[in-house]
Design a protein around this motif. Structure first.
Motif, PDB file in Angstrom:
ATOM      1  N   LEU A 195       0.867  -1.301  -0.048  1.00  0.00           N
ATOM      2  CA  LEU A 195      -0.068  -0.110  -0.032  1.00  0.00           C
ATOM      3  C   LEU A 195       0.803   1.340  -0.055  1.00  0.00           C
ATOM      4  CD1 LEU A 195      -2.701   1.108   0.014  1.00  0.00           C
ATOM      5  CD2 LEU A 195      -2.989   0.889   2.479  1.00  0.00           C
ATOM      6  N   GLN A 196       1.999   1.330   0.739  1.00  0.00           N
ATOM      7  CA  GLN A 196       2.944   2.466   0.694  1.00  0.00           C
ATOM      8  C   GLN A 196       3.457   2.527  -0.748  1.00  0.00           C
ATOM      9  OE1 GLN A 196       5.176   0.968   4.255  1.00  0.00           O
ATOM     10  NE2 GLN A 196       5.039   3.191   4.769  1.00  0.00           N
ATOM     11  N   GLN A 197       3.812   1.588  -1.249  1.00  0.00           N
ATOM     12  CA  GLN A 197       4.450   1.772  -2.596  1.00  0.00           C
ATOM     13  C   GLN A 197       3.173   2.391  -3.490  1.00  0.00           C
ATOM     14  OE1 GLN A 197       5.763  -1.788  -4.389  1.00  0.00           O
ATOM     15  NE2 GLN A 197       6.723  -0.861  -6.097  1.00  0.00           N
ATOM     16  N   ALA A 198       2.130   1.777  -3.429  1.00  0.00           N
ATOM     17  CA  ALA A 198       1.029   2.189  -4.347  1.00  0.00           C
ATOM     18  C   ALA A 198       0.631   3.536  -4.322  1.00  0.00           C
ATOM     19  CB  ALA A 198      -0.249   1.494  -4.106  1.00  0.00           C
ATOM     20  N   ILE A 199       0.500   4.003  -2.869  1.00  0.00           N
ATOM     21  CA  ILE A 199       0.240   5.653  -2.631  1.00  0.00           C
ATOM     22  C   ILE A 199       1.310   6.276  -3.120  1.00  0.00           C
ATOM     23  CG2 ILE A 199       0.413   7.121  -0.496  1.00  0.00           C
ATOM     24  CD1 ILE A 199      -1.325   4.928   1.179  1.00  0.00           C
ATOM     25  N   ALA A 200       2.723   6.117  -2.888  1.00  0.00           N
ATOM     26  CA  ALA A 200       3.557   6.742  -3.551  1.00  0.00           C
ATOM     27  C   ALA A 200       3.518   6.921  -5.056  1.00  0.00           C
ATOM     28  CB  ALA A 200       5.012   6.146  -3.096  1.00  0.00           C
ATOM     29  N   GLN A 201       3.143   5.887  -5.759  1.00  0.00           N
ATOM     30  CA  GLN A 201       3.196   6.021  -6.920  1.00  0.00           C
ATOM     31  C   GLN A 201       1.751   6.554  -7.628  1.00  0.00           C
ATOM     32  OE1 GLN A 201       2.978   2.008  -8.720  1.00  0.00           O
ATOM     33  NE2 GLN A 201       2.970   2.783 -10.997  1.00  0.00           N
ATOM     34  N   HIS A 202       0.490   6.632  -7.141  1.00  0.00           N
ATOM     35  CA  HIS A 202      -0.632   7.190  -7.521  1.00  0.00           C
ATOM     36  C   HIS A 202      -1.366   8.194  -6.787  1.00  0.00           C
ATOM     37  CE1 HIS A 202      -0.384   4.446 -10.548  1.00  0.00           C
ATOM     38  NE2 HIS A 202      -0.441   3.186  -9.736  1.00  0.00           N
ATOM     39  N   SER A 203      -0.952   8.251  -5.322  1.00  0.00           N
ATOM     40  CA  SER A 203      -1.684   9.114  -4.408  1.00  0.00           C
ATOM     41  C   SER A 203      -2.556   8.281  -3.428  1.00  0.00           C
ATOM     42  CB  SER A 203      -2.617  10.213  -5.026  1.00  0.00           C
ATOM     43  OG  SER A 203      -3.952   9.502  -5.342  1.00  0.00           O
ATOM     44  N   PRO A 204      -2.897   8.958  -2.393  1.00  0.00           N
ATOM     45  CA  PRO A 204      -3.621   8.019  -1.450  1.00  0.00           C
ATOM     46  C   PRO A 204      -5.168   7.867  -1.499  1.00  0.00           C
ATOM     47  CG  PRO A 204      -3.268  10.140  -0.419  1.00  0.00           C
ATOM     48  CD  PRO A 204      -2.448  10.035  -1.692  1.00  0.00           C
ATOM     49  N   LEU A 205      -5.622   8.504  -2.718  1.00  0.00           N
ATOM     50  CA  LEU A 205      -7.116   8.386  -2.871  1.00  0.00           C
ATOM     51  C   LEU A 205      -7.545   7.087  -2.950  1.00  0.00           C
ATOM     52  CD1 LEU A 205      -9.468  10.045  -3.687  1.00  0.00           C
ATOM     53  CD2 LEU A 205      -9.232   9.465  -6.079  1.00  0.00           C
ATOM     54  N   CYS A 206      -8.572   6.822  -2.221  1.00  0.00           N
ATOM     55  CA  CYS A 206      -9.357   5.269  -2.364  1.00  0.00           C
ATOM     56  C   CYS A 206     -10.723   5.588  -3.177  1.00  0.00           C
ATOM     57  CB  CYS A 206      -9.570   4.998  -0.865  1.00  0.00           C
ATOM     58  SG  CYS A 206     -10.444   3.225  -1.027  1.00  0.00           S
ATOM     59  N   VAL A 207     -10.867   4.944  -4.064  1.00  0.00           N
ATOM     60  CA  VAL A 207     -12.228   5.140  -4.719  1.00  0.00           C
ATOM     61  C   VAL A 207     -12.971   4.124  -4.619  1.00  0.00           C
ATOM     62  CG1 VAL A 207     -13.074   5.162  -7.021  1.00  0.00           C
ATOM     63  CG2 VAL A 207     -10.754   6.401  -6.766  1.00  0.00           C
ATOM     64  N   GLY A 208     -14.205   4.674  -4.103  1.00  0.00           N
ATOM     65  CA  GLY A 208     -15.113   3.617  -3.695  1.00  0.00           C
ATOM     66  C   GLY A 208     -15.821   3.288  -4.820  1.00  0.00           C
ATOM     67  N   ILE A 209     -16.365   1.718  -5.079  1.00  0.00           N
ATOM     68  CA  ILE A 209     -17.227   1.210  -6.022  1.00  0.00           C
ATOM     69  C   ILE A 209     -18.540   0.930  -5.401  1.00  0.00           C
ATOM     70  CG2 ILE A 209     -17.510  -0.394  -7.889  1.00  0.00           C
ATOM     71  CD1 ILE A 209     -15.118   1.476  -8.176  1.00  0.00           C
ATOM     72  N   ASP A 210     -19.563   1.797  -5.550  1.00  0.00           N
ATOM     73  CA  ASP A 210     -20.895   1.588  -4.769  1.00  0.00           C
ATOM     74  C   ASP A 210     -22.094   1.594  -5.822  1.00  0.00           C
ATOM     75  OD1 ASP A 210     -19.206   2.043  -2.694  1.00  0.00           O
ATOM     76  OD2 ASP A 210     -20.484   3.514  -1.700  1.00  0.00           O
ATOM     77  N   PRO A 211     -22.330   0.396  -6.464  1.00  0.00           N
ATOM     78  CA  PRO A 211     -23.149   0.496  -7.444  1.00  0.00           C
ATOM     79  C   PRO A 211     -24.484   0.157  -7.077  1.00  0.00           C
ATOM     80  CG  PRO A 211     -21.969  -1.667  -7.432  1.00  0.00           C
ATOM     81  CD  PRO A 211     -21.313  -0.899  -6.464  1.00  0.00           C
ATOM     82  N   SER A 212     -25.097   1.219  -6.488  1.00  0.00           N
ATOM     83  CA  SER A 212     -26.361   1.355  -5.947  1.00  0.00           C
ATOM     84  C   SER A 212     -27.343   1.406  -7.211  1.00  0.00           C
ATOM     85  CB  SER A 212     -26.784   2.586  -5.146  1.00  0.00           C
ATOM     86  OG  SER A 212     -26.704   3.743  -5.912  1.00  0.00           O
ATOM     87  N   ALA A 213     -28.722   1.340  -7.113  1.00  0.00           N
ATOM     88  CA  ALA A 213     -29.626   1.191  -8.297  1.00  0.00           C
ATOM     89  C   ALA A 213     -29.644   2.719  -8.569  1.00  0.00           C
ATOM     90  CB  ALA A 213     -31.089   0.948  -7.713  1.00  0.00           C
ATOM     91  N   SER A 214     -29.706   3.664  -7.892  1.00  0.00           N
ATOM     92  CA  SER A 214     -29.562   5.214  -8.558  1.00  0.00           C
ATOM     93  C   SER A 214     -28.454   5.557  -9.139  1.00  0.00           C
ATOM     94  CB  SER A 214     -29.884   6.108  -7.431  1.00  0.00           C
ATOM     95  OG  SER A 214     -28.907   6.002  -6.254  1.00  0.00           O
TER      96      SER A 214
END
Length: 277
Positions: A8-27
């Motif tokens: 995770l430290q390596q990924a954050i350093a490469q791309h940023s600490p943003l965590c993108v939620g995948i929330d496929p609700s009906a709406s």
């Protein structure tokens, strides 16, 4: 495989600490012009990954939005998780599991066993059956280089009364969990450990809670639709720079739902999130 914390430290350093939620609700699926089906949920997740060109540190699929479709939903969750990890994007499955004894073991095996089709990098849990009850869960996760994020202070206002309740020793429930998580991480080694915490970006005591978790990654939900901004995360958790993951879910559609629109939004949010490093 390297440890969860190292990956995770390596990924954050490469791309940023943003965590993108995948929330496929009906709406949400409707707003994206996708059918409210398991296949629609998978297409949404895939659209987000492709919009970001797989240049993300971590995504967080909300398992409930897949479970609602039954077995077909679980199948596409498996496919999305496999796709993401095969392209180098870490996956934090948001299932908030928590149980005792063999049941906890079974949950852990489902998400961390190398042979499981649900194999993930990390999982959210709750400790309201007792933090010690998670021990078998933690042991399996750690043995397989996985991460666990324990809910400590959630972003919903309904959680405040319970999470800030005082124990006989004077600690709040949240402070008690923070201390136990820190002690358990210390048994693994120095530096950031595999046991993280969920601390809402909208919580007024976020700074105090983050200070009590010096060896933990912190998942900070509440950015975007719930009202917090990445600047709020920076202001409320100044001591957590480099280890706090602002989570954005519905807000990735702020500029529209096409792949191009989502790419624009994610890139802008990644740049903002770099202020947290």
């Amino acid at each position: 495989m390297s440890t969860f914390a190292a990956r995770l430290q390596q990924a954050i350093a490469q791309h940023s600490p943003l965590c993108v939620g995948i929330d496929p609700s009906a709406s949400l699926l409707k707003s994206c012009g996708l059918p409210d089906t398991a296949e629609g949920a998978f297409e949404f997740g895939k659209r987000v990954l492709e919009a970001a060109q797989y240049e993300l540190s971590i995504i967080k699929p909300q398992v409930a939005f897949f479970e609602r479709f039954g077995s077909s939903g679980i199948r596409v969750l498996e496919e999305l998780t496999k796709l993401s990890r095969s392209r180098g994007v870490m996956v934090l499955s948001d299932a908030k599991r928590g149980d005792i004894d063999t049941t906890a073991e079974a949950y852990a095996e489902a998400y961390f066993s190398p042979s499981s089709p649900l194999r993930t990098d990390a999982l959210t849990t709750h400790a309201y059956l007792g933090f010690e009850a998670l021990e078998k869960f933690l042991a399996i996760a750690l043995r397989n280089d996985g991460g666990v994020f324990v809910v400590v202070r959630s972003s919903n206002p309904e959680g405040r009364e319970l999470q800030q309740a005082r124990l006989q020793n004077g600690e709040s429930v949240a402070a008690n969990l923070s201390r136990l998580i820190t002690e358990r991480n210390a048994r693994v080694g120095s530096g950031l450990g595999p046991i993280g915490a969920v601390v809402g970006a909208t919580c007024e005591d976020a700074a105090e809670t983050a200070d009590q978790l010096p060896s933990s990654f912190i998942l900070a939900p509440g950015v975007g639709a719930q009202g917090a901004t990445i600047q709020d995360v920076l202001r409320r958790m100044p001591a957590a720079r480099g280890r706090v993951l602002p989570n954005v879910s519905r807000a990735i559609l702020a500029n529209g739902s096409t792949e191009s629109d989502i790419r624009t939004t994610i890139r802008a949010m990644q740049e903002q999130a770099k202020q947290l490093l």
